[in-house]
Design a protein around this motif. Structure first.
Motif, PDB file in Angstrom:
ATOM      1  N   ASP A 484       0.824  -1.202   0.000  1.00 55.51           N
ATOM      2  CA  ASP A 484       0.000   0.000   0.000  1.00 55.51           C
ATOM      3  C   ASP A 484       0.861   1.256   0.000  1.00 55.51           C
ATOM      4  OD1 ASP A 484      -2.223   1.655   0.213  1.00 55.51           O
ATOM      5  OD2 ASP A 484      -2.418   1.363   2.394  1.00 55.51           O
ATOM      6  N   VAL A 485       1.516   1.516  -1.126  1.00 53.53           N
ATOM      7  CA  VAL A 485       2.482   2.608  -1.187  1.00 53.53           C
ATOM      8  C   VAL A 485       1.831   3.957  -0.922  1.00 53.53           C
ATOM      9  CG1 VAL A 485       2.271   2.850  -3.698  1.00 53.53           C
ATOM     10  CG2 VAL A 485       4.365   3.593  -2.549  1.00 53.53           C
ATOM     11  N   TYR A 486       0.587   4.174  -1.348  1.00 56.54           N
ATOM     12  CA  TYR A 486      -0.104   5.443  -1.129  1.00 56.54           C
ATOM     13  C   TYR A 486      -0.899   5.476   0.182  1.00 56.54           C
ATOM     14  CZ  TYR A 486       0.716   6.870  -6.049  1.00 56.54           C
ATOM     15  OH  TYR A 486       1.271   7.236  -7.257  1.00 56.54           O
ATOM     16  N   ASP A 489      -5.096   1.825   1.185  1.00 54.77           N
ATOM     17  CA  ASP A 489      -5.695   0.664   1.845  1.00 54.77           C
ATOM     18  C   ASP A 489      -5.955   0.979   3.314  1.00 54.77           C
ATOM     19  OD1 ASP A 489      -5.744  -0.907  -0.384  1.00 54.77           O
ATOM     20  OD2 ASP A 489      -4.179  -2.296   0.253  1.00 54.77           O
ATOM     21  N   ALA A 490      -4.989   1.603   3.954  1.00 57.11           N
ATOM     22  CA  ALA A 490      -5.119   1.899   5.379  1.00 57.11           C
ATOM     23  C   ALA A 490      -6.307   2.821   5.639  1.00 57.11           C
ATOM     24  CB  ALA A 490      -3.833   2.533   5.894  1.00 57.11           C
ATOM     25  N   LYS A 491      -6.491   3.824   4.793  1.00 59.00           N
ATOM     26  CA  LYS A 491      -7.585   4.776   4.985  1.00 59.00           C
ATOM     27  C   LYS A 491      -8.941   4.125   4.720  1.00 59.00           C
ATOM     28  CE  LYS A 491      -8.567   9.637   4.082  1.00 59.00           C
ATOM     29  NZ  LYS A 491      -8.133  10.847   3.345  1.00 59.00           N
ATOM     30  N   LEU A 492      -9.020   3.297   3.665  1.00 63.51           N
ATOM     31  CA  LEU A 492     -10.265   2.606   3.371  1.00 63.51           C
ATOM     32  C   LEU A 492     -10.587   1.589   4.456  1.00 63.51           C
ATOM     33  CD1 LEU A 492     -12.650   1.922   1.561  1.00 63.51           C
ATOM     34  CD2 LEU A 492     -11.126   0.478   0.183  1.00 63.51           C
ATOM     35  N   ALA A 493      -9.574   0.887   4.933  1.00 64.14           N
ATOM     36  CA  ALA A 493      -9.788  -0.097   5.993  1.00 64.14           C
ATOM     37  C   ALA A 493     -10.349   0.564   7.241  1.00 64.14           C
ATOM     38  CB  ALA A 493      -8.480  -0.811   6.321  1.00 64.14           C
ATOM     39  N   GLN A 494      -9.854   1.730   7.574  1.00 54.01           N
ATOM     40  CA  GLN A 494     -10.366   2.445   8.740  1.00 54.01           C
ATOM     41  C   GLN A 494     -11.836   2.805   8.551  1.00 54.01           C
ATOM     42  OE1 GLN A 494      -8.323   6.131   9.568  1.00 54.01           O
ATOM     43  NE2 GLN A 494      -9.030   6.199  11.681  1.00 54.01           N
ATOM     44  N   ALA A 495     -12.191   3.241   7.342  1.00 51.91           N
ATOM     45  CA  ALA A 495     -13.586   3.597   7.072  1.00 51.91           C
ATOM     46  C   ALA A 495     -14.504   2.384   7.152  1.00 51.91           C
ATOM     47  CB  ALA A 495     -13.692   4.259   5.698  1.00 51.91           C
ATOM     48  N   GLY A 497     -13.856  -0.320   9.013  1.00 54.08           N
ATOM     49  CA  GLY A 497     -13.713  -1.023  10.282  1.00 54.08           C
ATOM     50  C   GLY A 497     -12.929  -2.310  10.165  1.00 54.08           C
ATOM     51  N   ILE A 498     -12.035  -2.383   9.175  1.00 53.11           N
ATOM     52  CA  ILE A 498     -11.201  -3.567   8.983  1.00 53.11           C
ATOM     53  C   ILE A 498      -9.807  -3.283   9.525  1.00 53.11           C
ATOM     54  CG2 ILE A 498     -10.213  -5.173   7.304  1.00 53.11           C
ATOM     55  CD1 ILE A 498     -12.421  -4.450   5.387  1.00 53.11           C
ATOM     56  N   ALA A 499      -9.294  -4.165  10.345  1.00 55.83           N
ATOM     57  CA  ALA A 499      -7.927  -4.011  10.849  1.00 55.83           C
ATOM     58  C   ALA A 499      -6.960  -4.627   9.848  1.00 55.83           C
ATOM     59  CB  ALA A 499      -7.782  -4.692  12.205  1.00 55.83           C
ATOM     60  N   VAL A 500      -6.037  -3.823   9.302  1.00 51.99           N
ATOM     61  CA  VAL A 500      -5.059  -4.341   8.344  1.00 51.99           C
ATOM     62  C   VAL A 500      -3.653  -4.165   8.891  1.00 51.99           C
ATOM     63  CG1 VAL A 500      -6.465  -3.994   6.286  1.00 51.99           C
ATOM     64  CG2 VAL A 500      -5.030  -2.143   7.095  1.00 51.99           C
ATOM     65  N   ASN A 501      -2.809  -5.105   8.561  1.00 53.54           N
ATOM     66  CA  ASN A 501      -1.402  -5.055   8.976  1.00 53.54           C
ATOM     67  C   ASN A 501      -0.574  -5.548   7.801  1.00 53.54           C
ATOM     68  OD1 ASN A 501       0.966  -4.899  10.454  1.00 53.54           O
ATOM     69  ND2 ASN A 501       0.736  -6.976  11.283  1.00 53.54           N
ATOM     70  N   LEU A 502      -0.270  -4.632   6.884  1.00 58.06           N
ATOM     71  CA  LEU A 502       0.384  -5.008   5.638  1.00 58.06           C
ATOM     72  C   LEU A 502       1.854  -4.608   5.651  1.00 58.06           C
ATOM     73  CD1 LEU A 502      -2.475  -3.917   3.216  1.00 58.06           C
ATOM     74  CD2 LEU A 502      -1.874  -6.247   3.920  1.00 58.06           C
ATOM     75  N   PRO A 503       2.691  -5.313   4.893  1.00 56.32           N
ATOM     76  CA  PRO A 503       4.121  -5.017   4.870  1.00 56.32           C
ATOM     77  C   PRO A 503       4.404  -3.602   4.374  1.00 56.32           C
ATOM     78  CG  PRO A 503       3.668  -7.149   3.860  1.00 56.32           C
ATOM     79  CD  PRO A 503       2.345  -6.478   4.052  1.00 56.32           C
ATOM     80  N   ARG A 504       5.464  -3.036   4.844  1.00 55.90           N
ATOM     81  CA  ARG A 504       5.894  -1.713   4.409  1.00 55.90           C
ATOM     82  C   ARG A 504       6.657  -1.836   3.088  1.00 55.90           C
ATOM     83  NH1 ARG A 504      10.581   1.026   5.156  1.00 55.90           N
ATOM     84  NH2 ARG A 504      11.381  -0.547   6.625  1.00 55.90           N
ATOM     85  N   VAL A 505       6.468  -0.855   2.236  1.00 56.59           N
ATOM     86  CA  VAL A 505       7.155  -0.844   0.933  1.00 56.59           C
ATOM     87  C   VAL A 505       8.626  -0.521   1.127  1.00 56.59           C
ATOM     88  CG1 VAL A 505       7.265   0.292  -1.306  1.00 56.59           C
ATOM     89  CG2 VAL A 505       5.045  -0.135  -0.236  1.00 56.59           C
ATOM     90  N   ILE A 506       9.476  -1.249   0.432  1.00 56.92           N
ATOM     91  CA  ILE A 506      10.913  -0.970   0.434  1.00 56.92           C
ATOM     92  C   ILE A 506      11.327  -0.592  -0.983  1.00 56.92           C
ATOM     93  CG2 ILE A 506      13.222  -1.920   0.768  1.00 56.92           C
ATOM     94  CD1 ILE A 506      12.127  -3.745   2.884  1.00 56.92           C
ATOM     95  N   ALA A 507      11.745   0.647  -1.165  1.00 56.96           N
ATOM     96  CA  ALA A 507      12.182   1.093  -2.488  1.00 56.96           C
ATOM     97  C   ALA A 507      13.449   0.348  -2.888  1.00 56.96           C
ATOM     98  CB  ALA A 507      12.434   2.596  -2.480  1.00 56.96           C
ATOM     99  N   ASP A 508      13.540   0.007  -4.173  1.00 57.55           N
ATOM    100  CA  ASP A 508      14.689  -0.785  -4.629  1.00 57.55           C
ATOM    101  C   ASP A 508      15.633   0.023  -5.503  1.00 57.55           C
ATOM    102  OD1 ASP A 508      12.772  -0.566  -6.598  1.00 57.55           O
ATOM    103  OD2 ASP A 508      13.169  -2.532  -7.464  1.00 57.55           O
ATOM    104  N   GLY A 509      15.606   1.321  -5.340  1.00 56.34           N
ATOM    105  CA  GLY A 509      16.527   2.156  -6.095  1.00 56.34           C
ATOM    106  C   GLY A 509      16.511   3.565  -5.541  1.00 56.34           C
ATOM    107  N   PRO A 510      17.614   4.313  -5.639  1.00 55.52           N
ATOM    108  CA  PRO A 510      17.650   5.683  -5.108  1.00 55.52           C
ATOM    109  C   PRO A 510      16.827   6.615  -5.979  1.00 55.52           C
ATOM    110  CG  PRO A 510      19.675   5.197  -6.291  1.00 55.52           C
ATOM    111  CD  PRO A 510      18.892   3.911  -6.257  1.00 55.52           C
ATOM    112  N   SER A 511      16.354   7.699  -5.363  1.00 52.83           N
ATOM    113  CA  SER A 511      15.644   8.708  -6.149  1.00 52.83           C
ATOM    114  C   SER A 511      16.667   9.519  -6.942  1.00 52.83           C
ATOM    115  CB  SER A 511      14.850   9.630  -5.223  1.00 52.83           C
ATOM    116  OG  SER A 511      15.714  10.265  -4.296  1.00 52.83           O
ATOM    117  N   ASP A 512      16.222  10.062  -8.069  1.00 53.58           N
ATOM    118  CA  ASP A 512      17.096  10.840  -8.942  1.00 53.58           C
ATOM    119  C   ASP A 512      16.829  12.317  -8.698  1.00 53.58           C
ATOM    120  OD1 ASP A 512      18.537  12.045 -10.918  1.00 53.58           O
ATOM    121  OD2 ASP A 512      17.705  10.878 -12.575  1.00 53.58           O
TER     122      ASP A 512
END
Length: 518
Positions: A484-486, A489-495, A497-512
């Motif tokens: 859920d990079v944006y 999911d977390a905001k919709l889940a709160q609306a 009433g669903i408890a979500v626990n999803l992995p955090r995104v890990i970027a695989d390259g530096p920003s330019d």
């Protein structure tokens, strides 16, 4: 089945359909005169959101009750199918309570039926309340009229079946939800412990948990799982299964079990079932009749799919908005391409990222300030729009385009733009869209040869849909997930009433830091 079991976190009344059916079968028909006399008082006690629909139903029936024991039994069967939509039936129907209070059962049953029907047809929450900019074509159904017509024609079950989306994307994802719920009920899969990277050809005591996980989701066959049971070696067969897992999760499919892959392996079956539930809700928001020719961009997966004659015929990787500059959910028509486009830089980007760097930076990047004070980048090899722009009408300056920064297409996390959609192999894609008209294709090719800025109309409107799917069914019929990079999911889940626990995104390259493109 209660709300907690479905992963919504709040327990509600459990349905006991057999007992309710028996009780309802013994309920006497409601006397029309008694019913009409008490209608206003009963309707006033309903939730305000449903009162208008209930009143509309009885206006259409001329004030006559509609629920017989046979129709109630059909409604019970409808309720029993709620799980395939990731909806807790107990949130809508309390058949035992209805049978225990015959005096209010008629109106309360109608309220439950129209509430459930509207959720199937249009979703539980309004999308504008959970997304900052959501401008899609919503589904809209006349629920009271549909219900009364279905009751009159004895087609209640069929009517309910057709309220939710019936396209393959929804039905396959619904089946995926049922599968992950079954996995959850069976105890899920073993927890995968985070730790050091597992390299191909090495051994690790986490391999047995990995094998069980890959078998549960279908990346590894059950027979292979039995054969590898108790083995600690990370061999070639298991590596292939891991690459399948990585592809489904939008990770680099290198077979190495590093931090990103381990985080995705850390999600439970319940986590993924709940994530699917969120995406089923998003799909219910949308209108059902789609343009058979359309471009769909999944901003969570950073993938674009071109549909022709109702079938997916082409897909590309794309780069979409960063977390700070999110690509919104939009649906806009597209009818022209611009070959060799200059870029008029939005004022915000110019003030924050370009003008402070001074005139030397502008000159080095073929930019200038025009008479109106706008920073403009000339068409050419340095243009941030590349060699083609796909114009969308009234799209808040959001559009699809080429880019000179090709390296980002090779990354797994491609949320890196200022909000627009950068298309891999964009010139070739433009040629594909113009192919039906040889004259227009020749005009475009000529413009590319002489590097002249030229607008070429497609001769038809093509719908462009910018969507946010974090769970979807891939071309092989498997449920694919994106993190859920944006944080939508977390905001919709709160609306919901669903408890979500999803992995955090890990970027695989530096920003330019030099990438200022839209």
């Amino acid at each position: 089945m209660n709300r907690r079991e479905l992963g919504f976190g709040v327990a509600t009344t459990t349905l006991t359909l057999g007992a309710a059916s028996s009780a309802l079968a013994q309920t006497r028909p409601v006397d029309p005169q008694v019913f009409i006399a008490g209608f206003d008082a009963q309707a006033g006690r309903l939730p305000e959101a449903v009162q208008a629909d209930v009143r509309a139903v009885y206006q259409l029936t001329g004030g006559k009750p509609i629920w017989t024991a046979d129709r109630l039994r059909v409604l019970q069967e409808v309720a029993a199918g709620a799980e395939r939509h990731a909806l807790p039936a107990g949130d809508f129907f309390d058949f035992v309570g209805l049978a225990a209070d015959p005096g209010s059962a008629e109106i309360r049953t109608t309220a439950a039926a129209v509430t459930y029907a509207r959720v199937l047809a249009e979703g539980r929450v309004r999308p504008e309340t959970v997304e900052d900019l959501w401008e899609m074509q919503k589904n809209s159904v006349d629920i009271p009229r549909g219900l009364t017509q279905a009751v009159s024609a004895n087609q209640l079950s069929q009517w309910f079946d057709n309220l939710a989306p019936t396209d393959i994307g929804y039905t396959n994802l619904s089946a995926g939800y049922a599968r992950y719920r079954r996995i959850t009920r069976a105890g899920g899969w073993p927890a995968f412990r985070q730790g050091g990277t597992i390299e191909p050809g090495t051994s690790d005591n986490r391999i047995p948990a990995l094998v069980a996980r890959l078998v549960a989701e279908g990346d590894l066959s059950a027979s292979a799982g039995e054969r590898l049971k108790g083995n600690l070696a990370y061999g070639s067969e298991l590596q292939q299964a891991v690459r399948s897992f990585q592809t489904r999760h939008g990770l680099g499919s290198d077979g190495r079990i590093g931090p990103g892959t381990q985080r995705s392996l850390g999600a439970t079956a319940e986590d993924r079932a709940r994530q699917i539930a969120l995406n089923l809700e998003r799909r219910r928001w949308l209108k059902r009749d789609l343009n058979p020719e359309r471009i769909e961009v999944n901003t969570a997966a950073a993938i674009m799919v071109y549909w022709k004659d109702g079938k997916p015929v082409h897909s590309n990787r794309v780069v979409v908005g960063s977390v700070e500059n999110q690509t919104p959910s939009l649906e806009k028509p597209f009818a022209s391409v611009v070959a060799n486009p200059p870029w008029t830089v939005p004022m915000g980007i110019a003030r924050r990222e370009i003008l402070p760097k001074g005139p030397g930076y502008l000159a080095a990047h073929d930019m200038y300030v025009n008479a109106d004070g706008w920073v403009v980048q000339r068409a050419g090899p340095q243009s941030s729009l590349g060699y083609v722009k796909f114009e969308l009408r009234d799209s808040y300056a959001i559009f699809l385009h080429d880019t000179p920064s090709k390296g980002a297409f090779n990354l797994s996390v491609r949320q890196r733009s200022h909000g627009c959609v950068r298309v891999q192999n964009a010139v070739e894609f433009a040629r594909l869209l113009l192919q039906p008209d040889p004259a227009k294709l020749a005009q475009f090719d000529t413009a590319q040869d002489n590097r002249q800025t030229t607008r070429v109309t497609t001769g038809r409107e093509i719908a462009v849909r910018l969507l946010y799917w974090t769970a979807f069914v891939d071309g092989q019929g498997r449920v694919a997930f994106r993190e859920d990079v944006y944080q939508r999911d977390a905001k919709l889940a709160q609306a919901l009433g669903i408890a979500v626990n999803l992995p955090r995104v890990i970027a695989d390259g530096p920003s330019d830091a030099n990438d200022v493109g839209p």
